[in-house]
Design a protein around this motif. Structure first.
Motif, PDB file in Angstrom:
ATOM      1  N   MET A 277      16.997  -1.919   5.785  1.00  0.00           N
ATOM      2  CA  MET A 277      16.729  -0.839   4.863  1.00  0.00           C
ATOM      3  C   MET A 277      15.214  -0.682   4.719  1.00  0.00           C
ATOM      4  N   SER A 278      14.760   0.524   4.643  1.00  0.00           N
ATOM      5  CA  SER A 278      13.323   0.770   4.563  1.00  0.00           C
ATOM      6  C   SER A 278      12.797   0.509   3.153  1.00  0.00           C
ATOM      7  N   ASP A 279      11.506   0.292   3.081  1.00  0.00           N
ATOM      8  CA  ASP A 279      10.845   0.031   1.812  1.00  0.00           C
ATOM      9  C   ASP A 279      10.704   1.351   1.051  1.00  0.00           C
ATOM     10  N   PRO A 280      11.272   1.442  -0.162  1.00  0.00           N
ATOM     11  CA  PRO A 280      11.227   2.717  -0.885  1.00  0.00           C
ATOM     12  C   PRO A 280       9.863   3.049  -1.499  1.00  0.00           C
ATOM     13  N   ARG A 281       8.963   2.078  -1.511  1.00  0.00           N
ATOM     14  CA  ARG A 281       7.647   2.352  -2.078  1.00  0.00           C
ATOM     15  C   ARG A 281       6.857   3.283  -1.165  1.00  0.00           C
ATOM     16  N   THR A 282       5.962   4.036  -1.737  1.00  0.00           N
ATOM     17  CA  THR A 282       5.136   4.942  -0.952  1.00  0.00           C
ATOM     18  C   THR A 282       3.997   4.172  -0.304  1.00  0.00           C
ATOM     19  N   LEU A 283       3.363   4.805   0.632  1.00  0.00           N
ATOM     20  CA  LEU A 283       2.206   4.203   1.287  1.00  0.00           C
ATOM     21  C   LEU A 283       1.115   3.892   0.265  1.00  0.00           C
ATOM     22  N   LEU A 284       0.979   4.755  -0.710  1.00  0.00           N
ATOM     23  CA  LEU A 284      -0.006   4.550  -1.764  1.00  0.00           C
ATOM     24  C   LEU A 284       0.276   3.268  -2.535  1.00  0.00           C
ATOM     25  N   ASP A 285       1.545   2.986  -2.829  1.00  0.00           N
ATOM     26  CA  ASP A 285       1.918   1.771  -3.551  1.00  0.00           C
ATOM     27  C   ASP A 285       1.686   0.521  -2.703  1.00  0.00           C
ATOM     28  N   ARG A 286       2.016   0.609  -1.443  1.00  0.00           N
ATOM     29  CA  ARG A 286       1.902  -0.556  -0.565  1.00  0.00           C
ATOM     30  C   ARG A 286       0.464  -0.912  -0.246  1.00  0.00           C
ATOM     31  N   ALA A 287      -0.429   0.045  -0.289  1.00  0.00           N
ATOM     32  CA  ALA A 287      -1.821  -0.204   0.104  1.00  0.00           C
ATOM     33  C   ALA A 287      -2.681  -0.729  -1.029  1.00  0.00           C
ATOM     34  N   ASP A 288      -2.148  -0.786  -2.224  1.00  0.00           N
ATOM     35  CA  ASP A 288      -2.915  -1.245  -3.383  1.00  0.00           C
ATOM     36  C   ASP A 288      -4.216  -0.474  -3.543  1.00  0.00           C
ATOM     37  N   MET A 289      -4.142   0.835  -3.395  1.00  0.00           N
ATOM     38  CA  MET A 289      -5.300   1.704  -3.587  1.00  0.00           C
ATOM     39  C   MET A 289      -4.951   2.748  -4.635  1.00  0.00           C
ATOM     40  N   SER A 290      -5.971   3.212  -5.315  1.00  0.00           N
ATOM     41  CA  SER A 290      -5.760   4.254  -6.314  1.00  0.00           C
ATOM     42  C   SER A 290      -5.636   5.614  -5.628  1.00  0.00           C
ATOM     43  N   ARG A 291      -5.178   6.588  -6.378  1.00  0.00           N
ATOM     44  CA  ARG A 291      -5.094   7.947  -5.842  1.00  0.00           C
ATOM     45  C   ARG A 291      -6.489   8.465  -5.485  1.00  0.00           C
ATOM     46  N   PHE A 292      -7.474   8.105  -6.253  1.00  0.00           N
ATOM     47  CA  PHE A 292      -8.845   8.516  -5.965  1.00  0.00           C
ATOM     48  C   PHE A 292      -9.298   7.977  -4.616  1.00  0.00           C
TER      49      PHE A 292
ATOM     50  N   PHE B 257      -4.776   3.467  12.751  1.00  0.00           N
ATOM     51  CA  PHE B 257      -4.724   3.825  11.337  1.00  0.00           C
ATOM     52  C   PHE B 257      -3.490   3.218  10.667  1.00  0.00           C
ATOM     53  N   GLY B 258      -2.369   3.280  11.337  1.00  0.00           N
ATOM     54  CA  GLY B 258      -1.142   2.727  10.775  1.00  0.00           C
ATOM     55  C   GLY B 258      -1.172   1.224  10.617  1.00  0.00           C
ATOM     56  N   ARG B 259      -1.931   0.565  11.452  1.00  0.00           N
ATOM     57  CA  ARG B 259      -2.018  -0.899  11.387  1.00  0.00           C
ATOM     58  C   ARG B 259      -3.192  -1.396  10.545  1.00  0.00           C
ATOM     59  N   THR B 260      -4.072  -0.498  10.138  1.00  0.00           N
ATOM     60  CA  THR B 260      -5.247  -0.905   9.375  1.00  0.00           C
ATOM     61  C   THR B 260      -4.866  -1.173   7.931  1.00  0.00           C
ATOM     62  N   GLN B 261      -5.071  -2.388   7.492  1.00  0.00           N
ATOM     63  CA  GLN B 261      -4.825  -2.770   6.101  1.00  0.00           C
ATOM     64  C   GLN B 261      -6.132  -3.285   5.510  1.00  0.00           C
ATOM     65  N   SER B 262      -7.173  -2.569   5.766  1.00  0.00           N
ATOM     66  CA  SER B 262      -8.504  -3.044   5.423  1.00  0.00           C
ATOM     67  C   SER B 262      -9.028  -2.366   4.172  1.00  0.00           C
ATOM     68  N   ASP B 263     -10.315  -2.491   3.989  1.00  0.00           N
ATOM     69  CA  ASP B 263     -10.960  -1.908   2.813  1.00  0.00           C
ATOM     70  C   ASP B 263     -11.087  -0.392   2.941  1.00  0.00           C
ATOM     71  N   LEU B 264     -11.553   0.221   1.876  1.00  0.00           N
ATOM     72  CA  LEU B 264     -11.650   1.677   1.802  1.00  0.00           C
ATOM     73  C   LEU B 264     -12.568   2.249   2.874  1.00  0.00           C
TER      74      LEU B 264
END
Length: 130
Positions: free
Chosen positions: A1-16, A63-70
């Motif tokens: 089953m896929s993760d229901p969280r959005t990319l925004l939630d998974r990346a621990d980044m703000s909307r800004f 881009f899809g594999r990058t889990q780095s800083d802003l």
């Protein structure tokens, strides 16, 4: 089953912060289309388009594999936008270059047979031939 969280939630980044990444992608897209347009006078369009599409494939994967800083994510997004939009602009130019004059004129041929049926006013036409 896929993760229901959005990319925004998974990346621990703000909307800004995601807004910054998206803006950098748009800037990369604009620059990519401009540079591809400038290079078409010096380099074959087909080769440029193929290179841009291959580069865009690789950069979207990065881009899809990058889990780095802003900053890193923004640079990768700008580069992916650059290559992706350059490839799309190249495809548009290739299609326009290979478009045969006369194709797409079927509407005007139809309009000669039934005047007014293919024009903008055809919606309001009450005639039996429309």
């Amino acid at each position: 089953m896929s993760d229901p969280r959005t990319l925004l939630d998974r990346a621990d980044m703000s909307r800004f912060q995601w807004g910054i990444v998206a803006t950098m992608e748009l800037v990369g897209m604009a620059i990519g289309s401009l540079i591809l347009g400038l290079l078409t006078g010096r380099v074959r369009l087909l080769g440029l388009t193929i290179a841009a599409m291959l580069l865009s494939t690789a950069l979207v994967i990065v881009f899809g594999r990058t889990q780095s800083d802003l900053a890193t994510l923004s640079v990768v997004a700008a580069a992916a936008g650059f290559a992706t939009n350059a490839g799309v602009v190249g495809l548009y130019a290739l299609i326009a270059r290979s478009f045969v004059i006369g194709v797409g004129r079927g509407g005007s041929a139809l309009d000669r047979r039934w005047p007014g049926c293919c024009s903008a006013s055809a919606m309001a036409c009450n005639s039996s031939r429309c």
